[in-house]
Design a protein around this motif. Sequence first.
Motif, short mmCIF file in Angstrom:
data_model
loop_
_atom_site.label_atom_id
_atom_site.label_comp_id
_atom_site.label_asym_id
_atom_site.label_seq_id
_atom_site.Cartn_x
_atom_site.Cartn_y
_atom_site.Cartn_z
N ALA A 158 0.84 -1.20 0.00
CA ALA A 158 0.00 0.00 0.00
C ALA A 158 0.88 1.24 0.00
N ASP A 159 0.40 2.28 -0.66
CA ASP A 159 1.15 3.53 -0.80
C ASP A 159 0.23 4.69 -0.44
N GLY A 160 0.43 5.27 0.76
CA GLY A 160 -0.39 6.39 1.20
C GLY A 160 -0.24 7.58 0.27
N MET A 161 -1.33 8.29 0.05
CA MET A 161 -1.34 9.40 -0.90
C MET A 161 -0.58 10.58 -0.31
N MET A 179 -8.06 11.30 3.52
CA MET A 179 -7.00 10.31 3.56
C MET A 179 -7.20 9.33 2.43
N GLY A 180 -6.11 8.77 1.95
CA GLY A 180 -6.24 7.77 0.90
C GLY A 180 -4.97 6.98 0.72
N THR A 181 -5.09 5.84 0.08
CA THR A 181 -3.93 4.99 -0.20
C THR A 181 -4.24 4.10 -1.39
N THR A 182 -3.20 3.74 -2.12
CA THR A 182 -3.31 2.67 -3.10
C THR A 182 -3.21 1.35 -2.35
N CYS A 183 -3.57 0.27 -2.98
CA CYS A 183 -3.39 -1.03 -2.35
C CYS A 183 -3.46 -2.14 -3.40
N THR A 184 -2.46 -3.02 -3.37
CA THR A 184 -2.41 -4.16 -4.28
C THR A 184 -2.16 -5.41 -3.45
N THR A 185 -2.98 -6.44 -3.67
CA THR A 185 -2.96 -7.64 -2.84
C THR A 185 -2.93 -8.89 -3.70
#
Length: 252
Positions: free
Chosen positions: A50-53, A109-115
């Motif tokens: 995950a990468d916080g914005m 608040m936001g974040t990317t996320c790859t699982t």
Amino acid sequence: MLWWRKKERAPLLVGGFTDIGLTRTENQDAFGIFPPTQGTENPVHLFIVADGMGGHQDGREASQLAVSGISTAFFEASGPIGTRLQAGYAYANERIQAYAQQHHSVSKMGTTCTTLALAQGQLYLAHVGDSRAYRFRNGSLQQLSRDHTLVAQLQEEGVITEEEAASHPRRNVLVRALGTMPEVEVDVVELGPVQSGETYLLCSDGLSRIQPAELKQIVQTLAPEEASKRLTERANEYGGHDNSTAVIVRFP
């Protein structure tokens, strides 16, 4: 890191590393590597990046909430893997929204996320944002995730070319992220059965300056733990303008 798959007794090699980079004051990336619980009849592995914005407050908390929220809800849920991934993302989205509301200094608040999930020899991918998932198979590299960015959308619509997209001033603007809206649309894909010799890479966009040929060379010639660290080092050698994170999963 070495795990054993129950039926084949074949080693599953995993490595992960994150780095703050050379220009940021904090690391807003997060990752999680979750081995199956001992004694589980049908073990499931889970890998998250995950990468916080960076343009929003509390990006670090958003990415950490994504990793903890998805893993918690996923392992507590039952049913098909895709459904469990959807439940994990929905729960994490709620947690991030609740955190933002409780901390009045935080407007958004936001974040990317790859699982990536592995269950009974089948792989599943869930994704929101512009972190990426790659597969290395038979000497070829394939991007499995789709960037949820304004520029990628414009390129898909034929408004701009691939060359224009690479240097577009708004190439990092997200059109979809975890935590920014009450509900989130998640790409969930069943990738199919694991094949011997293939490797998967989950990474934040801090690695975007590394060209595909170099990605292949590092991932395929080094052990996962060493390769994940080397990728973040290369990101810093290209300027380290962002946090960088890599999680690598290799199937022998």
